[in-house]
Design a protein around this motif. Structure first.
Motif, PDB file in Angstrom:
ATOM      1  N   ILE A  78      -9.214  11.394 -11.640  1.00  0.00           N
ATOM      2  CA  ILE A  78      -9.688  10.162 -11.019  1.00  0.00           C
ATOM      3  C   ILE A  78      -9.533  10.378  -9.522  1.00  0.00           C
ATOM      4  CG2 ILE A  78      -9.332   7.689 -10.741  1.00  0.00           C
ATOM      5  CD1 ILE A  78      -8.142   7.721 -13.597  1.00  0.00           C
ATOM      6  N   GLY A  79     -10.644  10.350  -8.823  1.00  0.00           N
ATOM      7  CA  GLY A  79     -10.625  10.577  -7.381  1.00  0.00           C
ATOM      8  C   GLY A  79     -10.892   9.289  -6.641  1.00  0.00           C
ATOM      9  N   GLY A  80     -10.300   9.162  -5.493  1.00  0.00           N
ATOM     10  CA  GLY A  80     -10.507   7.971  -4.687  1.00  0.00           C
ATOM     11  C   GLY A  80     -10.819   8.338  -3.262  1.00  0.00           C
ATOM     12  N   LEU A  81     -11.598   7.512  -2.636  1.00  0.00           N
ATOM     13  CA  LEU A  81     -11.871   7.651  -1.207  1.00  0.00           C
ATOM     14  C   LEU A  81     -11.463   6.339  -0.553  1.00  0.00           C
ATOM     15  CD1 LEU A  81     -15.405   9.261  -1.468  1.00  0.00           C
ATOM     16  CD2 LEU A  81     -13.337  10.397  -0.652  1.00  0.00           C
ATOM     17  N   LEU A  82     -10.572   6.423   0.382  1.00  0.00           N
ATOM     18  CA  LEU A  82     -10.140   5.232   1.107  1.00  0.00           C
ATOM     19  C   LEU A  82     -11.301   4.732   1.964  1.00  0.00           C
ATOM     20  CD1 LEU A  82      -6.612   6.552   2.111  1.00  0.00           C
ATOM     21  CD2 LEU A  82      -7.201   5.010   0.216  1.00  0.00           C
ATOM     22  N   PRO A  83     -11.245   3.495   2.444  1.00  0.00           N
ATOM     23  CA  PRO A  83     -12.335   2.986   3.275  1.00  0.00           C
ATOM     24  C   PRO A  83     -12.671   3.938   4.423  1.00  0.00           C
ATOM     25  CG  PRO A  83     -10.856   1.202   2.707  1.00  0.00           C
ATOM     26  CD  PRO A  83     -10.211   2.480   2.220  1.00  0.00           C
ATOM     27  N   GLY A  84     -13.954   4.272   4.534  1.00  0.00           N
ATOM     28  CA  GLY A  84     -14.433   5.153   5.603  1.00  0.00           C
ATOM     29  C   GLY A  84     -14.070   6.617   5.465  1.00  0.00           C
ATOM     30  N   GLN A  85     -13.377   6.992   4.430  1.00  0.00           N
ATOM     31  CA  GLN A  85     -12.848   8.345   4.299  1.00  0.00           C
ATOM     32  C   GLN A  85     -13.930   9.371   3.951  1.00  0.00           C
ATOM     33  OE1 GLN A  85      -9.842   8.820   1.258  1.00  0.00           O
ATOM     34  NE2 GLN A  85      -8.703  10.166   2.624  1.00  0.00           N
ATOM     35  N   GLN A  86     -13.764  10.570   4.521  1.00  0.00           N
ATOM     36  CA  GLN A  86     -14.636  11.705   4.222  1.00  0.00           C
ATOM     37  C   GLN A  86     -13.752  12.899   3.857  1.00  0.00           C
ATOM     38  OE1 GLN A  86     -16.854  14.162   7.299  1.00  0.00           O
ATOM     39  NE2 GLN A  86     -18.544  13.022   6.359  1.00  0.00           N
ATOM     40  N   THR A  87     -14.131  13.648   2.811  1.00  0.00           N
ATOM     41  CA  THR A  87     -13.351  14.810   2.398  1.00  0.00           C
ATOM     42  C   THR A  87     -13.751  16.047   3.201  1.00  0.00           C
ATOM     43  OG1 THR A  87     -14.916  15.532   0.688  1.00  0.00           O
ATOM     44  CG2 THR A  87     -13.222  13.934   0.026  1.00  0.00           C
ATOM     45  N   ASN A  88     -12.930  17.076   3.089  1.00  0.00           N
ATOM     46  CA  ASN A  88     -13.275  18.382   3.649  1.00  0.00           C
ATOM     47  C   ASN A  88     -14.419  18.990   2.852  1.00  0.00           C
ATOM     48  OD1 ASN A  88     -11.045  18.208   5.341  1.00  0.00           O
ATOM     49  ND2 ASN A  88      -9.726  19.383   3.975  1.00  0.00           N
ATOM     50  N   ARG A  89     -15.217  19.842   3.507  1.00  0.00           N
ATOM     51  CA  ARG A  89     -16.215  20.621   2.771  1.00  0.00           C
ATOM     52  C   ARG A  89     -15.477  21.668   1.957  1.00  0.00           C
ATOM     53  NH1 ARG A  89     -20.467  23.818   5.513  1.00  0.00           N
ATOM     54  NH2 ARG A  89     -21.677  23.680   3.623  1.00  0.00           N
ATOM     55  N   HIS A  90     -15.925  21.863   0.716  1.00  0.00           N
ATOM     56  CA  HIS A  90     -15.305  22.852  -0.162  1.00  0.00           C
ATOM     57  C   HIS A  90     -16.329  23.277  -1.215  1.00  0.00           C
ATOM     58  CE1 HIS A  90     -14.666  18.898  -1.998  1.00  0.00           C
ATOM     59  NE2 HIS A  90     -14.650  19.517  -3.178  1.00  0.00           N
ATOM     60  N   ARG A  91     -15.988  24.333  -1.929  1.00  0.00           N
ATOM     61  CA  ARG A  91     -16.843  24.790  -3.027  1.00  0.00           C
ATOM     62  C   ARG A  91     -15.961  25.474  -4.059  1.00  0.00           C
ATOM     63  NH1 ARG A  91     -20.341  29.822  -0.482  1.00  0.00           N
ATOM     64  NH2 ARG A  91     -18.580  31.043   0.253  1.00  0.00           N
ATOM     65  N   HIS A  92     -16.489  25.586  -5.279  1.00  0.00           N
ATOM     66  CA  HIS A  92     -15.740  26.223  -6.363  1.00  0.00           C
ATOM     67  C   HIS A  92     -16.707  26.762  -7.406  1.00  0.00           C
ATOM     68  CE1 HIS A  92     -16.307  22.053  -7.646  1.00  0.00           C
ATOM     69  NE2 HIS A  92     -15.471  21.675  -6.695  1.00  0.00           N
ATOM     70  N   THR A  93     -16.217  27.692  -8.195  1.00  0.00           N
ATOM     71  CA  THR A  93     -17.074  28.345  -9.191  1.00  0.00           C
ATOM     72  C   THR A  93     -17.296  27.495 -10.432  1.00  0.00           C
ATOM     73  OG1 THR A  93     -15.127  29.515 -10.035  1.00  0.00           O
ATOM     74  CG2 THR A  93     -16.550  30.710  -8.485  1.00  0.00           C
ATOM     75  N   TYR A  94     -16.628  26.379 -10.548  1.00  0.00           N
ATOM     76  CA  TYR A  94     -16.819  25.501 -11.709  1.00  0.00           C
ATOM     77  C   TYR A  94     -17.750  24.348 -11.342  1.00  0.00           C
ATOM     78  CZ  TYR A  94     -12.587  23.921  -9.270  1.00  0.00           C
ATOM     79  OH  TYR A  94     -11.662  23.586  -8.315  1.00  0.00           O
ATOM     80  N   GLU A  95     -18.443  23.831 -12.362  1.00  0.00           N
ATOM     81  CA  GLU A  95     -19.340  22.697 -12.190  1.00  0.00           C
ATOM     82  C   GLU A  95     -18.530  21.402 -12.174  1.00  0.00           C
ATOM     83  OE1 GLU A  95     -23.324  23.564 -14.604  1.00  0.00           O
ATOM     84  OE2 GLU A  95     -21.522  23.643 -15.849  1.00  0.00           O
ATOM     85  N   THR A  96     -19.089  20.389 -11.534  1.00  0.00           N
ATOM     86  CA  THR A  96     -18.455  19.076 -11.499  1.00  0.00           C
ATOM     87  C   THR A  96     -19.495  18.009 -11.799  1.00  0.00           C
ATOM     88  OG1 THR A  96     -16.916  19.816  -9.783  1.00  0.00           O
ATOM     89  CG2 THR A  96     -17.156  17.445 -10.061  1.00  0.00           C
ATOM     90  N   VAL A  97     -19.094  17.048 -12.616  1.00  0.00           N
ATOM     91  CA  VAL A  97     -19.884  15.842 -12.822  1.00  0.00           C
ATOM     92  C   VAL A  97     -19.007  14.674 -12.402  1.00  0.00           C
ATOM     93  CG1 VAL A  97     -21.039  14.356 -14.501  1.00  0.00           C
ATOM     94  CG2 VAL A  97     -21.222  16.844 -14.721  1.00  0.00           C
ATOM     95  N   LEU A  98     -19.496  13.884 -11.438  1.00  0.00           N
ATOM     96  CA  LEU A  98     -18.785  12.701 -10.974  1.00  0.00           C
ATOM     97  C   LEU A  98     -19.428  11.462 -11.591  1.00  0.00           C
ATOM     98  CD1 LEU A  98     -18.608  13.302  -7.100  1.00  0.00           C
ATOM     99  CD2 LEU A  98     -16.875  13.857  -8.810  1.00  0.00           C
ATOM    100  N   TYR A  99     -18.597  10.535 -12.035  1.00  0.00           N
ATOM    101  CA  TYR A  99     -19.090   9.228 -12.462  1.00  0.00           C
ATOM    102  C   TYR A  99     -18.405   8.199 -11.575  1.00  0.00           C
ATOM    103  CZ  TYR A  99     -20.167   5.035 -15.003  1.00  0.00           C
ATOM    104  OH  TYR A  99     -20.624   3.785 -15.331  1.00  0.00           O
ATOM    105  N   VAL A 100     -19.205   7.479 -10.795  1.00  0.00           N
ATOM    106  CA  VAL A 100     -18.667   6.527  -9.817  1.00  0.00           C
ATOM    107  C   VAL A 100     -18.320   5.218 -10.523  1.00  0.00           C
ATOM    108  CG1 VAL A 100     -19.113   5.328  -7.640  1.00  0.00           C
ATOM    109  CG2 VAL A 100     -20.103   7.602  -8.035  1.00  0.00           C
TER     110      VAL A 100
END
Length: 167
Positions: A78-100
């Motif tokens: 479970i990922g969260g983004l605080l108000p106005g927050q932006q994450t670092n750019r990153h990449r990985h060899t695995y696939e990701t599916v996000l459900y908001v």
């Protein structure tokens, strides 16, 4: 109603062997029929009450809660983004599916920005540079992320790269 029972493990399998990695000498331990091995647990209650994963949350710069279930192929967080927050750019060899599950924002995948809101699902292909941004300055955003990271980690081929840390 029929009752489901566990099939006993093959005669030469033991609990100790199950935790070991397989090598080429173990080819004979590939059976024609799978067997059910009862996992340590089937539920992780109150995931967010267990606390956020500190190292991962600090590195990614947003709160992350791991769902602790014994899957060897898929993970869920479970990922969260605080108000106005932006994450670092990153990449990985695995696939990701996000459900908001709440909020509005965007995910930049390579050079394409995908805007999302609660109820949307976003696919992040393997090895694509990406980052996430919460568009609200007042409300948090929250999503569930499902990844095939454990499968690739168990195969020894999972890689993750953070822009600024690994480059």
């Amino acid at each position: 109603m029929s009752k489901t029972t566990a099939t006993p493990a093959a005669p030469d399998q033991s609990a100790k062997e199950e935790k070991q990695a397989f090598s080429s000498k173990d080819f004979h331990r590939t059976y024609a029929r799978p067997t059910f091995v009862k996992p340590s647990h089937l539920i992780h209650k109150n995931v967010e009450r267990a606390g956020e994963h500190d190292q991962f949350s600090t590195e990614r710069k947003h709160p992350v809660f791991f769902v602790d279930l014994p899957s060897r192929n898929v993970s869920m967080t479970i990922g969260g983004l605080l108000p106005g927050q932006q994450t670092n750019r990153h990449r990985h060899t695995y696939e990701t599916v996000l459900y908001v599950i709440e909020g509005k924002g965007w995910t930049e995948i390579e050079d394409e920005r995908v805007e999302w809101e609660a109820g949307d699902a976003v696919y992040i292909p393997s090895w694509a540079w990406h980052r996430h941004q919460n568009l609200s300055d007042a409300l948090p955003a929250k999503y569930i992320a499902c990844e095939n990271a454990p499968q690739l980690q168990n195969l020894g081929v999972a890689l993750r790269e953070e822009e600024g840390r690994d480059l």
